[in-house]
Design an enzyme around this catalytic site. Structure first.
Site, mmCIF file in Angstrom:
data_model
loop_
_atom_site.group_PDB
_atom_site.id
_atom_site.type_symbol
_atom_site.label_atom_id
_atom_site.label_comp_id
_atom_site.label_asym_id
_atom_site.label_seq_id
_atom_site.Cartn_x
_atom_site.Cartn_y
_atom_site.Cartn_z
ATOM 1 N N ASP A 529 0.860 -1.172 0.000
ATOM 2 C CA ASP A 529 0.000 0.000 0.000
ATOM 3 C C ASP A 529 0.897 1.222 0.000
ATOM 4 O O ASP A 529 2.016 1.181 0.498
ATOM 5 C CB ASP A 529 -0.908 0.011 1.238
ATOM 6 C CG ASP A 529 -1.888 1.174 1.190
ATOM 7 O OD1 ASP A 529 -2.560 1.339 0.165
ATOM 8 O OD2 ASP A 529 -1.946 1.939 2.173
ATOM 9 N N HIS A 580 -3.186 10.546 6.371
ATOM 10 C CA HIS A 580 -2.117 9.585 6.668
ATOM 11 C C HIS A 580 -1.317 9.919 7.927
ATOM 12 O O HIS A 580 -0.528 9.098 8.393
ATOM 13 C CB HIS A 580 -1.176 9.439 5.472
ATOM 14 C CG HIS A 580 -0.732 10.758 4.885
ATOM 15 N ND1 HIS A 580 -0.029 11.681 5.586
ATOM 16 C CD2 HIS A 580 -0.922 11.274 3.637
ATOM 17 C CE1 HIS A 580 0.212 12.713 4.805
ATOM 18 N NE2 HIS A 580 -0.322 12.502 3.631
ATOM 19 N N HIS A 670 -4.334 3.247 7.590
ATOM 20 C CA HIS A 670 -3.696 4.477 7.141
ATOM 21 C C HIS A 670 -2.287 4.661 7.653
ATOM 22 O O HIS A 670 -1.813 5.768 7.822
ATOM 23 C CB HIS A 670 -4.566 5.700 7.407
ATOM 24 C CG HIS A 670 -5.700 5.753 6.443
ATOM 25 N ND1 HIS A 670 -5.502 5.743 5.087
ATOM 26 C CD2 HIS A 670 -7.034 5.744 6.636
ATOM 27 C CE1 HIS A 670 -6.672 5.746 4.477
ATOM 28 N NE2 HIS A 670 -7.632 5.735 5.391
#
Lengths: 715, 123
Positions: A529, A580, A670
């Protein structure tokens, strides 16, 4: 036609037949009669009609009864038995009900006995399988513990050089070497990423099985550590080996020792020795020349005599200092070589107590034990020294009751071996310290004094007249509270033992099979990711973090992860920070994308990529291709599309929604690695569901993804 | 006429002994404290023998020896080297560079005197 319908049909046919026969008999009778006869018969019949009908009805009823009984015996009971038999196949513990005629009963009893036999056999086989599995599991666990506690690094590979197993030590050796937040060592990875292929090939080629089963080579890690590596082939066992003409190889093992410290301490010792001899030659020469002159020329005048004596004194003094300094240095080197370990003092005393009780049938009690006290010792030699003294007390003074005591005294620890009643003189007991410990069942060339000195301690004999007791006191270095804490932390780490092995990889790869044809369950994946500055890569948004984990043989390897922050060389939009949580300060000093991508490319080598909404992440990577020259051309699976394949009627295919649907707990979202882990877990849950839909190979998964992608585009 | 010997060593404690010994044996003794001074004194005073310590400040014994051996003028100069390093490789190096005798510290004074005498007798 069911049995009831059959019965009804049979009854109708039987009664019809009976009535037809009666009617036919009547007709034949009636046809041969004259008019008067017929009239009288009619009159008789008319009178007896009720009786005739009664008889006919009774005949029918009897027939029906017979039929029913026959039906029950010949149809119903066998049918029931067949049903029960069918059920017995599913539920082996049930039995057929024994009923019906003698023949049927015999058959049913026989069937039941066969079922009985089969059940016993199945249970026996199952029990054996369970036992074998439990034994294998226990072996694996023992093996895993052994591996993880081993002081050497161990890596086991299949013939292709794929890593099947590595232990904690090996991981530590190579984790420190790469320094990119990425493990060079991983299950299913190639060992040639760590060692030069030629070194291993050379070592394996030169092993002569008849003489030696292994060979050594020396390698240097990226961080400059010096490793001594043992390579041993693992021969093929069983039929495969017999069939092959030559020496079959099912893999090989490497054992790795970090020689850097040994090497350093050895060279420090050599250097010390050389320094001592070379630096002594000059002063000794001065001393010798002066002494010889004094001796040979005794007639020299007083002034010369005084000068020479001065030389002798100065040089002797200088030499003494030199020897002292060398001894100090040597002690430091020696200490480094003697393996002192931190241990709980109470553990050592428990062990000593057990040894004294088991070996010498002494009665030992522990008294005033400081349970918090850690000591830094070589436990085994110290244990030997304590039991040796206890054994001599028993053999020479018949002392059978002993007490062990442990207390702290500043930076040192006291261990006392106490007895009461018998008081010997110091002169008789002190020599015990100087005898080799090979009396009284202990055998060691060392003396108690040697052991105590090597442990950096002291030992003495003391009498406590007031308490009517005497004791040997060991004075040993204690570990300060802070240091002891760190080793406790180490112990906690050991408990959470991750799995570093996968012997299913032993089989090697199904070579020759195109990647598309290989089963999803057998592939190695990198699930990744990215976190970015925004959602539009073509408008200048950049990657600021990549996180990835690996899946090998359907196992998520959390410890083999990749995590790297990246300096985007642009500003960070405040709204993205909310997503984030990565601030500009965190990115300062991080490497730029063109330095990270080659490393990430190496991390994903030979694996299939998996990401959620992979198109987004891949777009960022593709846009960097021109600048960095790094191409990500491995196949990509998208959990977003796979979710659409599996749940076409669901509205949401967001990662959280899928995770909830599949029962995957969402923690640490995240962060790139956190999301990668969730994605990986989701992906693993999807594999069996895909298989149910007939999607088993990579090619099938890619095709299904593409189809649903186009379908979604259309709407 | 008494033979002249130069002692080149930076350690005064060995120089005192050597100077005393050689004087007692009837030689004339010169002393240098380092390599450069040794070269100067050889050039200026033309001794018959030079005893050179290897480890000296400025120019070490090897350099001094090599320098002197390259000069044909000092063809007859005897050179004895003293060293505190007992390595075989060093002995070989000293002899290769033109030393006549190589002695490792600590040496016996009797042996040293004997070697000195032997060197003069050889000529």
């Amino acid at each position: 036609m069911n049995s009831r319908a059959k019965l009804v049909a049979a009854a109708v046919v039987a009664c019809g037949f009976l009535l037809t026969v009666l009617a036919a008999a009547g007709a034949v009778l009636g046809a041969g009669l004259e008019g008067t006869e017929r009239a009288s018969l009619a009159a008789v019949l008319e009178r007896r009609l009720g009786g005739v009908l009664m008889v006919a009805f009774a005949a029918c009823a009897f027939l029906l009864l017979m039929l029913r009984t026959l039906h029950e015996f010949l149809v119903l009971l066998p049918a029931r038995a067949a049903e029960q038999a069918a059920a017995m196949l599913e539920q082996p513990s049930t039995r057929l009900t024994v009923q019906g005629g003698r023949e049927l009963r015999a058959l049913l009893v026989a069937v039941n006995r066969i079922a009985e036999q089969r059940q016993t056999r199945d249970e026996d086989i199952e029990a054996r399988i369970r036992a074998a599995n439990a034994a294998a599991e226990a072996d694996r666990n023992r093996f895993a513990v052994l591996m993880s506690e081993l002081a050497q690094g161990v890596i086991v590979c299949n013939p292709d050089g794929r890593v099947l197993l590595y232990n904690r030590r090996a991981r530590a050796l190579f984790a420190s070497s790469s320094g990119h937040g990425m493990a060079a060592l991983g299950l299913g990875r190639s060992i040639y990423g760590i060692f030069d292929r030629h070194l291993i090939a050379y070592a394996l080629e030169n092993i002569d099985n008849r003489k030696r089963a292994h060979r050594h080579f020396v390698a240097v890690t990226e961080s400059g550590r010096l490793l001594r590596v043992l390579v041993a082939p693992i021969p093929e066992t069983g039929a495969a080996a017999d069939a092959g003409a030559g020496r079959g190889l099912s893999g090989y093992m490497t054992m790795i020792e970090d020689m850097t410290e040994t090497f350093e301490s050895e060279s420090a010792r050599d250097q010390l020795l050389q320094e001592l001899t070379e630096s002594s030659r000059g002063p000794v020469a001065n001393l010798r020349a002066a002494a010889e002159t004094l001796h040979d020329y005794a007639d020299m005048d007083a002034e010369d005599h005084r000068r020479f004596l001065g030389i002798v004194r100065d040089e002797a003094e200088g030499l003494a200092g030199r020897v002292e300094a060398a001894a100090r240095k040597y002690a430091a080197v020696l200490k480094a070589r003697w393996p002192l370990e931190e241990m709980l003092g109470s553990d050592l005393l428990m062990a000593a107590c057990r040894r004294m009780v088991d070996r010498y049938s002494l009665r030992v009690c522990l008294d005033e034990i400081d349970a918090e006290l850690w000591i830094k010792v070589d436990g085994f030699s110290l244990l030997q020294a304590m039991t040796y003294l206890a054994a001599r007390l028993r053999d020479e003074y018949r002392i059978r009751d002993l007490t062990l005591r442990l207390s702290r005294d500043g930076a040192m620890a006291h261990i006392d071996l106490i007895w009461s009643g018998v008081f010997m003189s110091t002169e008789t007991v002190m020599p015990w310290e100087l005898d080799p410990m090979n009396a009284a069942g202990e055998s060691s060339p060392l003396t108690v004094r040697d052991v105590v000195e090597r442990n950096g301690g002291e030992v003495w004999f003391q009498r406590d007249r007031a308490a009517q007791r005497a004791y040997f006191r060991f004075l040993l270095p204690a570990v300060s509270g802070q240091q002891a804490g760190s080793s406790l932390f180490g112990a906690a780490l050991v408990d959470s033992r991750p799995e570093f092995y996968d012997f299913d990889l032993f089989k090697g790869e199904e070579t020759g099979l195109a990647l598309d044809e290989r089963l999803l369950a057998q592939l190695t994946y990198t699930v990744f990711d990215t976190e970015t500055t925004g959602l539009e890569p073509s408008a200048g948004d950049e990657i600021i973090q990549i996180g990835a984990v690996r899946i090998v043989n359907r196992r998520l390897l959390r410890q083999e992860s990749f995590e790297q922050l990246i300096d985007p060389r642009r500003s960070l939009p405040p709204q993205s920070i909310k997503v984030h949580g990565i601030s500009a300060e965190m990115l300062a000093g991080q490497p730029p994308i063109d330095r990270v991508l080659p490393i990430f490319r190496a991390f994903v080598a030979d694996t299939v990529l998996v990401a959620h909404n992979a198109a987004f992440d891949m777009r960022f990577l593709e846009l960097k291709e021109a600048a960095t020259g790094v191409r990500f051309d491995r196949p990509v699976l998208d959990t977003f599309l796979l979710s659409a394949v599996l749940f076409p009627n669901q509205e949401s295919h967001r990662l959280e929604a899928i995770a909830e649907r599949l029962g995957v707990s969402v923690l640490g979202r995240h962060t790139a690695v956190g999301d990668a882990i969730v994605t990986a877990e989701v992906f693993l849950k999807m594999l069996p569901l895909l298989a149910e839909k007939g999607i088993r190979s990579l090619g099938e998964a890619l095709a299904a993804s593409e189809k649903t992608y186009h379908a979604r585009i259309r709407y | 006429m008494a033979k002249k010997i130069l002692i080149a060593d930076d350690e005064p404690n060995i120089v005192i002994s050597l100077e005393f010994l050689l004087k007692r044996e009837g030689y004339e003794v010169l002393v240098a404290r380092n390599g450069a001074e040794a070269l100067d004194r050889v050039h200026a005073e033309r001794p018959d023998m030079a005893i050179l310590d290897v480890m000296m400040p400025q120019r070490n014994g090897f350099e001094v020896c090599q320098d002197l051996r390259q000069d044909p003028e000092f063809r007859d100069l005897r050179i004895m080297m003293l060293t505190a390093k007992g390595r075989d490789t060093e002995v070989s190096k000293g002899l290769a560079l033109g030393a006549d005798v190589y002695m490792t510290k600590p040496f016996s004074t009797k042996e040293l005197i004997a070697k000195v005498k032997a060197l003069f007798d050889r000529a």
